[in-house]
Each structure stands twice: as C-alpha cells, then as structure tokens.
Design a protein around this motif. Structure first.
Motif, PDB file in Angstrom:
ATOM      1  N   SER A   1      31.897  36.096  61.515  1.00 13.23           N
ATOM      2  CA  SER A   1      31.899  37.546  61.311  1.00 13.23           C
ATOM      3  C   SER A   1      33.187  38.071  60.684  1.00 13.23           C
ATOM      4  CB  SER A   1      31.616  38.328  62.602  1.00 13.23           C
ATOM      5  OG  SER A   1      32.772  38.448  63.405  1.00 13.23           O
ATOM      6  N   GLN A   2      34.181  37.208  60.524  1.00 10.33           N
ATOM      7  CA  GLN A   2      35.439  37.643  59.923  1.00 10.33           C
ATOM      8  C   GLN A   2      35.348  37.560  58.401  1.00 10.33           C
ATOM      9  OE1 GLN A   2      38.015  38.991  61.865  1.00 10.33           O
ATOM     10  NE2 GLN A   2      36.271  38.873  63.266  1.00 10.33           N
ATOM     11  N   THR A   3      36.454  37.936  57.744  1.00 17.13           N
ATOM     12  CA  THR A   3      36.521  37.902  56.277  1.00 17.13           C
ATOM     13  C   THR A   3      37.337  36.708  55.815  1.00 17.13           C
ATOM     14  OG1 THR A   3      36.294  40.305  56.063  1.00 17.13           O
ATOM     15  CG2 THR A   3      37.310  39.129  54.220  1.00 17.13           C
ATOM     16  N   LEU A   4      36.751  35.959  54.900  1.00 14.24           N
ATOM     17  CA  LEU A   4      37.421  34.829  54.280  1.00 14.24           C
ATOM     18  C   LEU A   4      38.213  35.324  53.068  1.00 14.24           C
ATOM     19  CD1 LEU A   4      37.782  31.796  53.506  1.00 14.24           C
ATOM     20  CD2 LEU A   4      35.582  31.988  52.307  1.00 14.24           C
ATOM     21  N   SER A   5      39.459  34.887  52.960  1.00 19.92           N
ATOM     22  CA  SER A   5      40.278  35.253  51.807  1.00 19.92           C
ATOM     23  C   SER A   5      40.900  34.002  51.206  1.00 19.92           C
ATOM     24  CB  SER A   5      41.386  36.224  52.232  1.00 19.92           C
ATOM     25  OG  SER A   5      40.842  37.449  52.675  1.00 19.92           O
ATOM     26  N   LEU A   6      40.647  33.793  49.930  1.00 18.35           N
ATOM     27  CA  LEU A   6      41.187  32.641  49.222  1.00 18.35           C
ATOM     28  C   LEU A   6      41.906  33.103  47.963  1.00 18.35           C
ATOM     29  CD1 LEU A   6      38.137  30.196  49.386  1.00 18.35           C
ATOM     30  CD2 LEU A   6      40.178  30.173  50.822  1.00 18.35           C
ATOM     31  N   THR A   7      42.916  32.342  47.576  1.00 16.88           N
ATOM     32  CA  THR A   7      43.674  32.624  46.365  1.00 16.88           C
ATOM     33  C   THR A   7      43.663  31.401  45.460  1.00 16.88           C
ATOM     34  OG1 THR A   7      45.113  34.190  47.504  1.00 16.88           O
ATOM     35  CG2 THR A   7      45.927  33.266  45.438  1.00 16.88           C
ATOM     36  N   CYS A   8      43.496  31.652  44.176  1.00 19.72           N
ATOM     37  CA  CYS A   8      43.595  30.594  43.169  1.00 19.72           C
ATOM     38  C   CYS A   8      44.809  30.921  42.294  1.00 19.72           C
ATOM     39  CB  CYS A   8      42.338  30.533  42.330  1.00 19.72           C
ATOM     40  SG  CYS A   8      42.391  29.358  40.961  1.00 19.72           S
ATOM     41  N   THR A   9      45.785  30.040  42.312  1.00 22.33           N
ATOM     42  CA  THR A   9      46.976  30.217  41.483  1.00 22.33           C
ATOM     43  C   THR A   9      46.835  29.358  40.246  1.00 22.33           C
ATOM     44  OG1 THR A   9      48.334  30.694  43.433  1.00 22.33           O
ATOM     45  CG2 THR A   9      49.476  30.066  41.418  1.00 22.33           C
ATOM     46  N   VAL A  10      46.962  29.993  39.095  1.00 25.24           N
ATOM     47  CA  VAL A  10      46.760  29.313  37.818  1.00 25.24           C
ATOM     48  C   VAL A  10      48.103  29.101  37.134  1.00 25.24           C
ATOM     49  CG1 VAL A  10      45.634  29.435  35.564  1.00 25.24           C
ATOM     50  CG2 VAL A  10      44.478  30.361  37.592  1.00 25.24           C
ATOM     51  N   SER A  11      48.302  27.924  36.599  1.00 23.31           N
ATOM     52  CA  SER A  11      49.488  27.640  35.796  1.00 23.31           C
ATOM     53  C   SER A  11      49.059  26.945  34.510  1.00 23.31           C
ATOM     54  CB  SER A  11      50.488  26.777  36.564  1.00 23.31           C
ATOM     55  OG  SER A  11      49.904  25.549  36.947  1.00 23.31           O
ATOM     56  N   GLY A  12      49.880  27.112  33.480  1.00 21.10           N
ATOM     57  CA  GLY A  12      49.599  26.480  32.198  1.00 21.10           C
ATOM     58  C   GLY A  12      48.730  27.306  31.287  1.00 21.10           C
ATOM     59  N   GLU A  13      48.234  28.438  31.781  1.00 24.72           N
ATOM     60  CA  GLU A  13      47.380  29.319  30.987  1.00 24.72           C
ATOM     61  C   GLU A  13      47.360  30.688  31.652  1.00 24.72           C
ATOM     62  OE1 GLU A  13      45.857  28.674  28.098  1.00 24.72           O
ATOM     63  OE2 GLU A  13      43.733  29.173  28.137  1.00 24.72           O
ATOM     64  N   SER A  14      47.456  31.737  30.850  1.00 22.13           N
ATOM     65  CA  SER A  14      47.324  33.069  31.418  1.00 22.13           C
ATOM     66  C   SER A  14      45.856  33.371  31.705  1.00 22.13           C
ATOM     67  CB  SER A  14      47.860  34.118  30.447  1.00 22.13           C
ATOM     68  OG  SER A  14      47.509  35.421  30.878  1.00 22.13           O
ATOM     69  N   ILE A  15      45.602  34.028  32.813  1.00 21.98           N
ATOM     70  CA  ILE A  15      44.220  34.385  33.139  1.00 21.98           C
ATOM     71  C   ILE A  15      43.675  35.467  32.213  1.00 21.98           C
ATOM     72  CG2 ILE A  15      44.403  33.643  35.538  1.00 21.98           C
ATOM     73  CD1 ILE A  15      44.655  36.566  36.364  1.00 21.98           C
ATOM     74  N   THR A  16      44.551  36.024  31.377  1.00 17.28           N
ATOM     75  CA  THR A  16      44.095  37.016  30.400  1.00 17.28           C
ATOM     76  C   THR A  16      43.880  36.401  29.018  1.00 17.28           C
ATOM     77  OG1 THR A  16      46.358  37.684  29.845  1.00 17.28           O
ATOM     78  CG2 THR A  16      45.286  38.872  31.631  1.00 17.28           C
ATOM     79  N   THR A  17      44.063  35.087  28.892  1.00 19.49           N
ATOM     80  CA  THR A  17      43.834  34.436  27.606  1.00 19.49           C
ATOM     81  C   THR A  17      42.382  34.636  27.195  1.00 19.49           C
ATOM     82  OG1 THR A  17      45.555  32.805  27.972  1.00 19.49           O
ATOM     83  CG2 THR A  17      43.844  32.226  26.385  1.00 19.49           C
ATOM     84  N   VAL A  18      42.215  34.972  25.953  1.00 20.89           N
ATOM     85  CA  VAL A  18      40.889  35.340  25.441  1.00 20.89           C
ATOM     86  C   VAL A  18      39.883  34.214  25.637  1.00 20.89           C
ATOM     87  CG1 VAL A  18      39.656  35.956  23.330  1.00 20.89           C
ATOM     88  CG2 VAL A  18      41.890  36.943  23.799  1.00 20.89           C
ATOM     89  N   TYR A  19      38.670  34.639  26.046  1.00 23.13           N
ATOM     90  CA  TYR A  19      37.491  33.766  26.149  1.00 23.13           C
ATOM     91  C   TYR A  19      37.503  32.841  27.359  1.00 23.13           C
ATOM     92  CZ  TYR A  19      36.774  35.441  21.422  1.00 23.13           C
ATOM     93  OH  TYR A  19      36.615  36.248  20.336  1.00 23.13           O
ATOM     94  N   ASN A  20      38.448  33.026  28.257  1.00 19.79           N
ATOM     95  CA  ASN A  20      38.392  32.272  29.505  1.00 19.79           C
ATOM     96  C   ASN A  20      37.698  33.092  30.582  1.00 19.79           C
ATOM     97  OD1 ASN A  20      39.728  29.914  28.754  1.00 19.79           O
ATOM     98  ND2 ASN A  20      41.730  30.784  29.192  1.00 19.79           N
ATOM     99  N   ASP A  21      36.831  32.444  31.338  1.00 18.06           N
ATOM    100  CA  ASP A  21      36.294  33.005  32.570  1.00 18.06           C
ATOM    101  C   ASP A  21      36.821  32.160  33.715  1.00 18.06           C
ATOM    102  OD1 ASP A  21      32.907  34.192  31.779  1.00 18.06           O
ATOM    103  OD2 ASP A  21      34.858  34.522  30.807  1.00 18.06           O
ATOM    104  N   TRP A  22      37.056  32.799  34.824  1.00 20.85           N
ATOM    105  CA  TRP A  22      37.621  32.113  35.982  1.00 20.85           C
ATOM    106  C   TRP A  22      36.634  32.224  37.132  1.00 20.85           C
ATOM    107  CZ3 TRP A  22      41.989  29.527  34.780  1.00 20.85           C
ATOM    108  CH2 TRP A  22      42.634  29.914  33.609  1.00 20.85           C
ATOM    109  N   PHE A  23      36.126  31.061  37.541  1.00 21.88           N
ATOM    110  CA  PHE A  23      35.020  30.987  38.483  1.00 21.88           C
ATOM    111  C   PHE A  23      35.487  30.718  39.905  1.00 21.88           C
ATOM    112  CE2 PHE A  23      32.591  31.222  34.936  1.00 21.88           C
ATOM    113  CZ  PHE A  23      31.743  30.179  34.574  1.00 21.88           C
ATOM    114  N   TRP A  24      34.699  31.196  40.831  1.00 18.42           N
ATOM    115  CA  TRP A  24      34.717  30.702  42.210  1.00 18.42           C
ATOM    116  C   TRP A  24      33.383  30.014  42.467  1.00 18.42           C
ATOM    117  CZ3 TRP A  24      38.674  29.964  45.309  1.00 18.42           C
ATOM    118  CH2 TRP A  24      39.821  30.767  45.179  1.00 18.42           C
TER     119      TRP A  24
END
Length: 118
Positions: free
Chosen positions: A15-38
């Motif tokens: 019943s609690q909330t799960l919180s996860l973080t994905c830290t990206v290196s080597g590429e900006s998450i704003t780089t064009v045409y990338n999608d970042w999945f869970w």
C-alpha cells in the motif's frame, strides 16, 4: 558510452509508494530522439513496459499502469524517476531503466530488485 543506474529501496511495504531513480551518464536525457523507459520483470514473467519520458519532456504510460505510475525527470541532475502508488506483492520485480533511440532499446541499466512485503 551511455550508462544508466537505477536506485531505490529494495523493500517496500504493501500500500506504500515505490520511488526509483535512474541516473544517466554519457548522454543528456534531453538529447534529441531519445526516449527513456521504465520496464520491469517479475520472476518467471516477461518484460513489462511501465512508461517513458521523451527527450522533449513528453511522458507516456502503459495504460495498465496509468493510474498508479508517475514518471518525472530532472534535467539538471540528468535523472529520471518513477513513482508507483499503492503497491502490492504483485509489484515485486526487477525494475530497469533503458534508453530507446529510433525505436530500438540501445542501453539498459543493471536493474534494481524491488520486493513488496510487510
């Protein structure tokens, strides 16, 4: 080389909330045409797409998770986060973040085990 690293608590109470973080290196998450999945995979089951954020900030979800999952991003920290509310033991799985470019998943994190148990 793009690297993704998931982090978060390994054990969550039902019943609690799960919180996860994905830290990206080597590429900006704003780089064009990338999608970042869970994505997640429960033991003995296939991969489940949870949702994603696009390079421009748009967020989309698997309808199955739409009412419980929330994805956000921090462009300064180059991180993507997943929150999932009202977890049950059925949410026990290995959770992955991944980079998709041009409709191909090109990079995966190592995954983080999440167990939902009292």
């Amino acid at each position: 080389q793009v690297q993704l690293e998931e982090s978060g608590p390994g054990l969550v109470q039902p019943s609690q909330t799960l919180s996860l973080t994905c830290t990206v290196s080597g590429e900006s998450i704003t780089t064009v045409y990338n999608d970042w999945f869970w994505i997640r995979q429960a033991r003995g089951k296939g991969l489940e797409f949870i949702g994603a954020t696009k390079w421009g900030g748009e967020i989309y979800y698997n309808p199955f998770f739409r009412t419980r999952a929330s994805i956000s991003r921090d462009t300064f920290k180059n991180q993507i986060t997943l929150q999932m509310t009202s977890v049950t033991p059925e949410d026990t799985a290995v959770y992955y973040c991944a980079r998709d470019s041009d409709w191909v998943v090109r990079d995966w994190g190592q995954g983080t085990q999440v167990t939902v148990s009292p």
